[in-house]
Design a protein around this motif. Structure first.
Motif, PDB file in Angstrom:
ATOM      1  N   UNK A  14      13.162   3.027   9.830  1.00 28.99           N
ATOM      2  CA  UNK A  14      12.292   2.960  11.009  1.00 28.99           C
ATOM      3  C   UNK A  14      12.835   3.848  12.119  1.00 28.99           C
ATOM      4  N   UNK A  15      14.128   3.864  12.262  1.00 29.45           N
ATOM      5  CA  UNK A  15      14.756   4.723  13.260  1.00 29.45           C
ATOM      6  C   UNK A  15      14.584   6.200  12.930  1.00 29.45           C
ATOM      7  N   UNK A  16      14.655   6.531  11.641  1.00 32.16           N
ATOM      8  CA  UNK A  16      14.406   7.917  11.239  1.00 32.16           C
ATOM      9  C   UNK A  16      13.004   8.332  11.668  1.00 32.16           C
ATOM     10  N   UNK A  52       9.247 -10.885   6.247  1.00 31.94           N
ATOM     11  CA  UNK A  52       9.077 -10.021   7.417  1.00 31.94           C
ATOM     12  C   UNK A  52       9.994 -10.492   8.536  1.00 31.94           C
ATOM     13  N   UNK A  53      10.352  -9.561   9.417  1.00 31.44           N
ATOM     14  CA  UNK A  53      11.176  -9.936  10.566  1.00 31.44           C
ATOM     15  C   UNK A  53      10.423 -10.937  11.437  1.00 31.44           C
ATOM     16  N   UNK A 117       7.964   0.978  11.555  1.00 33.76           N
ATOM     17  CA  UNK A 117       8.263   0.357  10.267  1.00 33.76           C
ATOM     18  C   UNK A 117       7.433   0.975   9.141  1.00 33.76           C
ATOM     19  N   UNK A 118       7.988   0.967   7.951  1.00 38.15           N
ATOM     20  CA  UNK A 118       7.254   1.423   6.769  1.00 38.15           C
ATOM     21  C   UNK A 118       5.989   0.596   6.579  1.00 38.15           C
ATOM     22  N   UNK A 122       0.185   2.504   6.449  1.00 32.77           N
ATOM     23  CA  UNK A 122      -1.276   2.425   6.318  1.00 32.77           C
ATOM     24  C   UNK A 122      -1.967   2.632   7.658  1.00 32.77           C
ATOM     25  N   UNK A 123      -1.395   2.039   8.714  1.00 38.81           N
ATOM     26  CA  UNK A 123      -1.956   2.207  10.066  1.00 38.81           C
ATOM     27  C   UNK A 123      -1.946   3.679  10.436  1.00 38.81           C
ATOM     28  N   UNK A 124      -0.860   4.364  10.162  1.00 34.24           N
ATOM     29  CA  UNK A 124      -0.735   5.781  10.497  1.00 34.24           C
ATOM     30  C   UNK A 124      -1.776   6.619   9.752  1.00 34.24           C
ATOM     31  N   UNK A 125      -2.028   6.282   8.507  1.00 32.37           N
ATOM     32  CA  UNK A 125      -3.036   7.012   7.721  1.00 32.37           C
ATOM     33  C   UNK A 125      -4.444   6.770   8.268  1.00 32.37           C
ATOM     34  N   UNK A 126      -4.706   5.564   8.750  1.00 33.09           N
ATOM     35  CA  UNK A 126      -6.033   5.229   9.297  1.00 33.09           C
ATOM     36  C   UNK A 126      -6.269   5.838  10.670  1.00 33.09           C
TER      37      UNK A 126
END
Length: 149
Positions: A14-16, A52-53, A117-118, A122-126
């Motif tokens: 996530x930091x990357x 999940x966290x 987060x990985x 999906x959110x990023x693709x949408x």
């Protein structure tokens, strides 16, 4: 857990991704004289039943967060990563997608971002506008601030 064990915030994939979004190298990102990384929780809250966290414990913000923020001087750009940060700092009640979609209302001093987060791939693709519209402006603003110092 990896971050908790290393003692470095965002010392994980996530930091990357976050460093890529900001256009910062690890050395720049962890330079405490130039960048303040203020987590919503000052501890690892653990996992829920699904792995999940857990959300940041409210006691962290109530006890420490405002005290840390009060010590920061000359903040030129703030990045609110995830819904908890956005609700706490921005006072928004909107979902993360809506808050991030309205980023122009806050730029260039503040940028709301989804969590890197990985799980948000999906959110990023949408929402391709995030990468094509928001990130170039964010990177340029961060670069300007980092060069000013």
């Amino acid at each position: 857990m990896r971050v908790h064990q290393s003692g470095k915030p965002f010392d994980d994939p996530s930091g990357d991704r976050l460093r890529d979004w900001l256009g910062l190298s690890p050395d720049e990102f962890y330079d405490q004289s130039r960048v303040a990384i203020v987590p919503m929780a000052f501890c690892f809250p653990g996992y829920d039943a699904k792995g999940s966290d857990l959300p940041p414990p409210k006691i962290c913000g109530q006890t420490w967060h405002h005290k840390v923020m009060a010590t920061l001087r000359q903040v030129q750009v703030s990045v609110m990563v995830g819904g908890y940060s956005q609700k706490y700092h921005m006072g928004v009640k909107t979902p993360v997608t809506d808050t991030v979609a309205n980023w122009r209302e806050h730029a260039p001093d503040l940028f709301p971002l989804p969590h890197p987060s990985w799980r948000n791939t999906g959110w990023l693709k949408k929402h391709p506008w995030f990468e094509t519209e928001l990130l170039p402006v964010l990177r340029a603003q961060v670069r300007d601030v980092m060069q000013d110092e």
